[in-house]
Scaffold this active site. Structure first.
Site, mmCIF file in Angstrom:
data_model
loop_
_atom_site.group_PDB
_atom_site.id
_atom_site.type_symbol
_atom_site.label_atom_id
_atom_site.label_comp_id
_atom_site.label_asym_id
_atom_site.label_seq_id
_atom_site.Cartn_x
_atom_site.Cartn_y
_atom_site.Cartn_z
ATOM 1 N N LYS A 173 -69.683 -6.787 36.777
ATOM 2 C CA LYS A 173 -71.009 -6.159 36.739
ATOM 3 C C LYS A 173 -71.002 -4.718 37.271
ATOM 4 O O LYS A 173 -71.752 -3.869 36.784
ATOM 5 C CB LYS A 173 -72.016 -7.000 37.535
ATOM 6 C CG LYS A 173 -72.391 -8.307 36.817
ATOM 7 C CD LYS A 173 -73.469 -9.062 37.571
ATOM 8 C CE LYS A 173 -73.803 -10.359 36.863
ATOM 9 N NZ LYS A 173 -74.867 -11.111 37.546
ATOM 10 N N ASP B 154 -81.246 -9.645 35.851
ATOM 11 C CA ASP B 154 -81.217 -10.783 36.780
ATOM 12 C C ASP B 154 -82.512 -10.887 37.597
ATOM 13 O O ASP B 154 -83.081 -11.969 37.756
ATOM 14 C CB ASP B 154 -80.027 -10.672 37.751
ATOM 15 C CG ASP B 154 -78.719 -11.094 37.107
ATOM 16 O OD1 ASP B 154 -78.755 -11.807 36.079
ATOM 17 O OD2 ASP B 154 -77.650 -10.714 37.632
ATOM 18 N N ARG C 175 -73.142 -6.690 56.144
ATOM 19 C CA ARG C 175 -73.345 -6.677 54.682
ATOM 20 C C ARG C 175 -74.829 -6.814 54.353
ATOM 21 O O ARG C 175 -75.358 -6.130 53.483
ATOM 22 C CB ARG C 175 -72.568 -7.829 54.030
ATOM 23 C CG ARG C 175 -71.106 -7.541 54.012
ATOM 24 C CD ARG C 175 -70.321 -8.463 53.105
ATOM 25 N NE ARG C 175 -68.920 -8.253 53.427
ATOM 26 C CZ ARG C 175 -68.024 -9.202 53.592
ATOM 27 N NH1 ARG C 175 -68.344 -10.455 53.398
ATOM 28 N NH2 ARG C 175 -66.791 -8.905 53.922
ATOM 29 N N GLY D 181 -81.045 -22.827 39.500
ATOM 30 C CA GLY D 181 -81.231 -21.539 38.833
ATOM 31 C C GLY D 181 -81.224 -21.548 37.315
ATOM 32 O O GLY D 181 -81.013 -20.500 36.699
ATOM 33 N N ASN E 90 -75.830 -6.318 33.943
ATOM 34 C CA ASN E 90 -75.501 -7.607 33.307
ATOM 35 C C ASN E 90 -75.770 -7.582 31.810
ATOM 36 O O ASN E 90 -75.559 -8.578 31.131
ATOM 37 C CB ASN E 90 -76.256 -8.765 33.974
ATOM 38 C CG ASN E 90 -77.706 -8.844 33.536
ATOM 39 O OD1 ASN E 90 -78.278 -7.866 33.085
ATOM 40 N ND2 ASN E 90 -78.297 -10.016 33.682
#
Ligand code: NDP
Length: 289
Positions: free
Chosen positions: A69, A105, A159, A251, A90
């Protein structure tokens, strides 16, 4: 490649497990669009060459999945705003010398949450577990729903904090990054828990669940796993149900809705996602409780 039909596909590594050919095949039949959609299993070192060859041979568009990606964002000649914000692509569309990169997404997740599941997220507290590519793609669209606060929690605090810092200033919503451990100690846990817990980690793929304390699940919370599994619950959905969460969802909806968004970009037609989602949720995977 057969030149008779417009050529599309999904490029990833590995990609054999992908449901995208099935989904786009259903969309094409439903909307009467003549197209072919194939799997492209391509390792990172051959990604650029393969995409260039596909486009040179008249290929019209590619969905892009792990691990390409970010490379796809770099090769696009033009990025949509949401792809630029996500730093990941994507969906690629080839049009002569122009290669458009988009990221569907976030739109797919939001459509599943708000339209399919009927959630209202304004002034709600949202937890995003994980700070990888999928999390990055959904932060801005979730912030646009005007939640009360969004907490990004990852194994490594830095992160999550870096991701929050990339989006925080523009949003006006309280957005924080922390370690998953900070939820357990209560440092980053709101009173009453979260209204929506999104598992954006890849933990389900290895049969694990991110380390989230039970108290994070608010009384009427929805637990949403970006991962999906055919004919069974994912570990995160099982974890949530075992803790009394009445709405624990895989999902599949995000998958189908992000695909519909890609299809619309490519073909200018918006397919009806309901029959495709019904087939996948009942035949491919377990339904929401
Ligand atoms: P990445 O590899 O980019 O990121 C994965 C993240 O998961 C990292 O932050 C990693 O943490 C974290 N992680 C992995 N294992 C654990 C664990 N046991 N506990 C806590 N954190 C963990 O993957 P993506 O972001 O691209 O994908 C994430 C998930 O979303 C996957 O399951 C993917 O299939 C799904 N997905 C679903 C879509 C849909 O349409 N339904 C679309 C896109 C993705 P660390 O940095 O510490 O390694």
């Amino acid at each position: 490649m057969s030149e008779a039909l417009d050529q599309y596909g999904v490029i990833g590594h590995p990609v054999a497990h992908s449901w995208s050919p099935f989904i786009h095949g259903m969309f094409a039949r439903q909307t009467g669009q003549a197209l072919a959609y194939h799997l492209h299993d391509v390792p990172p070192e051959r990604f650029l060459e393969h995409v260039a060859d596909f486009a040179a041979r008249g290929g019209r568009g590619l969905n892009v999945t792990i691990p390409h990606k970010i490379a796809a964002a770099a090769l696009a000649t033009e990025l949509t705003g949401r792809a630029r914000r996500a730093g990941a692509v994507n969906t690629l569309m080839f049009d002569g010398a122009r290669t458009l990169g988009d990221n569907t997404d976030g739109a797919g997740l939001v459509r599943d949450l708000c339209s399919n599941l009927g959630l209202t997220l304004a002034q709600r507290r949202i937890l995003i577990a994980g700070a990888g590519g999928a999390a990055r793609g959904v932060v801005a669209p979730l912030l646009a729903l005007d939640p009360l606060e969004v907490t990004i929690a990852a194994r490594v605090a830095a992160r999550a904090q870096a991701l929050a810092a990339d989006f925080g200033e523009a949003s006006g919503v309280v957005l924080r990054g922390c370690a998953l451990e900070d939820l357990r100690t209560g440092r980053a846990l709101p009173d009453g828990g979260f209204d929506l817990l999104i598992n954006a980690t890849s933990a389900s793929l290895s049969g694990e669940v991110p380390s989230i304390p039970d108290a994070a699940i608010g009384a009427t919370a929805t637990c949403y796993d970006m991962a999906y599994a055919p004919r069974t619950d994912t570990p995160f959905v099982r974890w949530a149900r075992e803790r009394g969460c009445e709405r624990a969802v895989q999902g599949w909806g995000m998958l189908v809705e992000q695909a519909a968004e890609s299809f619309h970009i490519w073909r200018g037609v918006r397919p009806d996602t309901a029959p495709v989602l019904a087939l996948l949720a009942h035949g491919g995977g377990a339904t929401a409780s």
